[in-house]
Design an enzyme around this catalytic site. Structure first.
Site, PDB file in Angstrom:
ATOM      1  CG  ASP A   1      31.712  51.711  43.104  1.00  0.00           C
ATOM      2  OD1 ASP A   1      30.644  51.392  43.124  1.00  0.00           O
ATOM      3  OD2 ASP A   1      32.785  51.009  42.674  1.00  0.00           O
ATOM      4  CG  HIS A   2      31.678  50.944  47.263  1.00  0.00           C
ATOM      5  ND1 HIS A   2      30.682  49.990  47.873  1.00  0.00           N
ATOM      6  CD2 HIS A   2      32.236  50.339  46.178  1.00  0.00           C
ATOM      7  CE1 HIS A   2      30.764  48.886  47.193  1.00  0.00           C
ATOM      8  NE2 HIS A   2      31.631  49.093  46.239  1.00  0.00           N
TER       9      HIS A   2
ATOM     10  CG  HIS B   1      34.302  44.449  46.977  1.00  0.00           C
ATOM     11  ND1 HIS B   1      33.033  44.553  48.075  1.00  0.00           N
ATOM     12  CD2 HIS B   1      33.662  45.249  45.847  1.00  0.00           C
ATOM     13  CE1 HIS B   1      32.138  45.229  47.643  1.00  0.00           C
ATOM     14  NE2 HIS B   1      32.320  45.793  46.373  1.00  0.00           N
TER      15      HIS B   1
ATOM     16  N   GLY C   1      32.199  43.385  42.791  1.00  0.00           N
ATOM     17  CA  GLY C   1      33.228  42.347  42.878  1.00  0.00           C
ATOM     18  C   GLY C   1      32.973  41.360  41.816  1.00  0.00           C
TER      19      GLY C   1
ATOM     20  CG  ASN D   1      30.069  47.770  40.325  1.00  0.00           C
ATOM     21  OD1 ASN D   1      29.464  48.164  39.308  1.00  0.00           O
ATOM     22  ND2 ASN D   1      30.003  48.290  41.444  1.00  0.00           N
TER      23      ASN D   1
HETATM   24  P1  13P Z   1      36.497  43.924  42.138  1.00  0.00           P
HETATM   25  O1  13P Z   1      37.589  44.732  42.428  1.00  0.00           O
HETATM   26  O2  13P Z   1      36.433  42.550  42.844  1.00  0.00           O
HETATM   27  O3  13P Z   1      36.262  43.528  40.638  1.00  0.00           O
HETATM   28  O4  13P Z   1      35.083  44.537  42.641  1.00  0.00           O
HETATM   29  C1  13P Z   1      34.828  45.913  42.111  1.00  0.00           C
HETATM   30  C2  13P Z   1      33.806  46.555  42.756  1.00  0.00           C
HETATM   31  O5  13P Z   1      32.631  45.950  43.113  1.00  0.00           O
HETATM   32  C3  13P Z   1      33.606  48.005  42.774  1.00  0.00           C
HETATM   33  O6  13P Z   1      32.405  48.352  43.438  1.00  0.00           O
END
Ligand code: 13P
Length: 395
Positions: A77-78, A176, A205, A226
């Site tokens: 992720d990211h 997020h 998010g 996510n």
């Molecule tokens: P949240 O922490 O807001 O649930 O978002 C998680 C996210 O988007 C990780 O990529």
């Protein structure tokens, strides 16, 4: 992961992509997915790498994925760079995201396109992000500074066509971290994006959205949600309660019950997003991850013992870095009368790596300058794909 999200897209439900930062998260999430017989995506975010050792946690995630009966994808992720994507794939991720959403469109396209070419050569799908999902507060949300930039339909079309990504993360008003006030989502925009692209959509998010909002997102092409902060907050509350109720400052008393707290929230999401009970249907239509062993048996000429050792060490170093290479094993034969004195066993993520590896410049250079000149004629070189035994079909 591509097969999983295609199924979810076709049948209008979303698969949870929960970020993990410790074993407690892995245990709680896997328990929830198993209890609900739901497919699951375990995510590891590069923005969290200072909280755990990526390589060590990946080993645990992969073990959890292989030993369960439900379909599991493992996602970077990211990811912050091309290099991060290669590292994620070589450590066992079955899906990667490289987040260049903070860059202008053209640069985002260029970076994403390079990652797609590399990852597809390893049989791994890619998530790209267009538009910008900022962070507000809590659990490192401030690592996503700035204001929301909504994804536009025209740019999204250009981006998907130019990059060849498999899934698109869009910005339609989520943030997020913890929400401040009631989030307002632009469903009209999402509907148009979905109509124009027709590929699985990802929402970042997820924490703080309401039930009806989740339903509207899923109705409009969202197949991967996510979700992290709410799980981390559940874990944090558990620790705080333990501290109050036991009065103990000991580690094991403080962390007791964290995975149960995470499981509870994960089960709520899985139920709400419609993935409960989908494990069996998915197993029959998802291509499992089947690694390939590239095996070379050989003898040498014109090299002394030290030369052979150096050549093997150099090969291990260079070949391990090539995209799609999980592991490089070098061996000396044990039987005195063995026909081949040495071997390479290079484990690939997928059979598509057979081709991308062969033409990779680092492989070609190593083979042409360090290996072939010193390898005697008549060596054996074969590729073996892991057998699809019944018990492997879940892997
Ligand atoms: P949240 O922490 O807001 O649930 O978002 C998680 C996210 O988007 C990780 O990529």
């Amino acid at each position: 992961m591509k097969d999983m999200l295609s199924h979810a897209y076709k049948h209008q439900y979303a698969i949870a992509a929960f970020d993990v930062v410790s074993l407690d998260f892995i245990e709680g999430i896997m328990a929830a997915a198993e209890a609900k017989q739901a497919p699951i995506i375990i995510s590891l975010a590069e923005s969290h790498f200072e909280y755990f050792d990526f390589e060590l946690l990946m080993a645990a995630v992969e073990k959890a994925a292989v030993r369960t009966d439900i379909p599991v994808a493992i996602h970077l992720d990211h990811g912050e760079s091309y290099k991060s994507a290669v590292r994620g794939i070589n450590l066992g991720c079955t899906g990667v995201m490289v987040d260049a959403s903070n860059l202008p469109l053209q640069q985002n396209i260029e970076q994403t396109k390079a990652v797609v070419a590399m990852a597809h050569g390893c049989g791994i799908p890619v998530e790209g992000e267009l538009g910008y999902v900022p962070g507000v507060e809590g659990e490192d949300a401030e690592r996503h500074p700035g204001e929301v930039v909504y994804t536009t339909v025209a740019d999204a079309k250009t981006y998907v066509d130019a990059t060849g990504i498999d899934f698109i993360a869009v910005s339609v008003g989520t943030v997020h971290g913890r929400m401040k006030g009631e989030p307002k989502l632009d469903f009209e925009r999402l509907t148009e994006i979905n109509r124009a692209l027709q590929i699985p959509i990802v929402i970042h998010g997820g924490t703080g959205l309401g039930e009806e909002q989740f339903h509207q997102l899923i109705k409009n092409g969202v197949t991967k949600i996510n979700y992290y902060t709410a799980l981390a907050d559940a874990a944090g509350r558990c620790i705080a309660n333990n501290a109050t109720s036991t009065g103990s400052a000991g580690y094991t008393s403080l962390v007791k019950g964290i995975s149960d707290a995470i499981q509870l929230e994960a089960e709520r999401c899985i139920e709400l997003w419609g993935s409960a009970g989908k494990a069996e249907a998915l197993l029959s239509c998802c291509r499992p991850t089947l690694p390939v062993e590239h095996v070379i048996l050989y003898n040498t000429k014109d090299l002394d013992a030290d030369g052979i050792k150096d050549m093997m060490a150099e090969g291990k170093r260079v070949l391990s870095e090539i995209p799609g290479v999980r592991e490089v094993f070098t061996g000396d034969v044990i039987q005195e009368d063995g026909n081949y004195r040495y071997c390479w066993v290079v484990r690939f993520t997928d059979r598509s790596v057979i081709d991308s590896y062969r033409v990779h410049p680092d492989h070609q250079h190593f083979a042409d300058t360090h290996f072939r000149p010193y390898a005697a004629d008549g060596r054996v070189s074969l590729d073996y794909q892991a057998s699809l035994l019944d018990e492997d079909s879940k892997a």
